[in-house]
Design an enzyme around this catalytic site. Sequence first.
Site, PDB file in Angstrom:
ATOM      1  CB  SER A  14      -0.945  -0.008   1.200  1.00  0.00           C
ATOM      2  OG  SER A  14      -1.898  -1.044   1.047  1.00  0.00           O
ATOM      3  CD  GLU A  27       5.713  -0.093  -1.805  1.00  0.00           C
ATOM      4  OE1 GLU A  27       6.702  -0.063  -1.045  1.00  0.00           O
ATOM      5  OE2 GLU A  27       4.661  -0.723  -1.526  1.00  0.00           O
ATOM      6  N   GLY A  66       1.415  -4.632  15.877  1.00  0.00           N
ATOM      7  CA  GLY A  66       1.820  -4.185  17.191  1.00  0.00           C
ATOM      8  C   GLY A  66       2.823  -3.044  17.191  1.00  0.00           C
ATOM      9  CG  HIS A 100       4.757  -0.887   9.307  1.00  0.00           C
ATOM     10  ND1 HIS A 100       5.798  -0.434   8.517  1.00  0.00           N
ATOM     11  CD2 HIS A 100       3.956  -1.620   8.498  1.00  0.00           C
ATOM     12  CE1 HIS A 100       5.629  -0.882   7.283  1.00  0.00           C
ATOM     13  NE2 HIS A 100       4.512  -1.593   7.247  1.00  0.00           N
ATOM     14  CG  PHE A 153      -8.930   6.613  -0.439  1.00  0.00           C
ATOM     15  CD1 PHE A 153      -7.555   6.759  -0.542  1.00  0.00           C
ATOM     16  CD2 PHE A 153      -9.475   6.252   0.776  1.00  0.00           C
ATOM     17  CE1 PHE A 153      -6.734   6.564   0.561  1.00  0.00           C
ATOM     18  CE2 PHE A 153      -8.670   6.067   1.885  1.00  0.00           C
ATOM     19  CZ  PHE A 153      -7.298   6.221   1.776  1.00  0.00           C
TER      20      PHE A 153
END
Length: 164
Positions: A65, A67, A92, A95, A120
Amino acid sequence: MSGTGTPQLQPAELTHLRTTAADLRVAIVASRWHETVMDGLITGAERFLNQVSPAEVNIYRAPGSFELPVISAHAVEHHEAVIALGVVIRGGTPHFEYVCQAATDGLASLAVTSRTPIGFGLLTCDTEDQALARAGLAGSTEDKGFEAAHAAIAAAAEIARVTA
């Protein structure tokens, strides 16, 4: 509640969108992560596009995602509408937030600067079950691929009306 307020496609709108779509080259830019969810999102986008029959549809696959914006940036150079599809599932670490924010900001900025509608279809979910519920699969409660394709084509139709 997710899904509440989703616009329903009316026959008159579908006829109008078919007229607009007939001249459009459309790109679907889809992440490769979470294959089952992505297959559902792509199928949903294709289901909508089959209803409006654009002149051309091309599918490009992003590694993830993150990229989606850069591949979409190349796609807008050759297409009049882009449908960006991806899924990020919370883990967790932070990120999740970084990827979601970067992809969202990148796609929004690209849509405005390129003046190209971008549907989107990036799912940002806490769990895989939430993603599956939105993927347009058998048993899903929502079809976000279909909705993203509808948004891109409907935006292209409004842009055509504004610029006529």
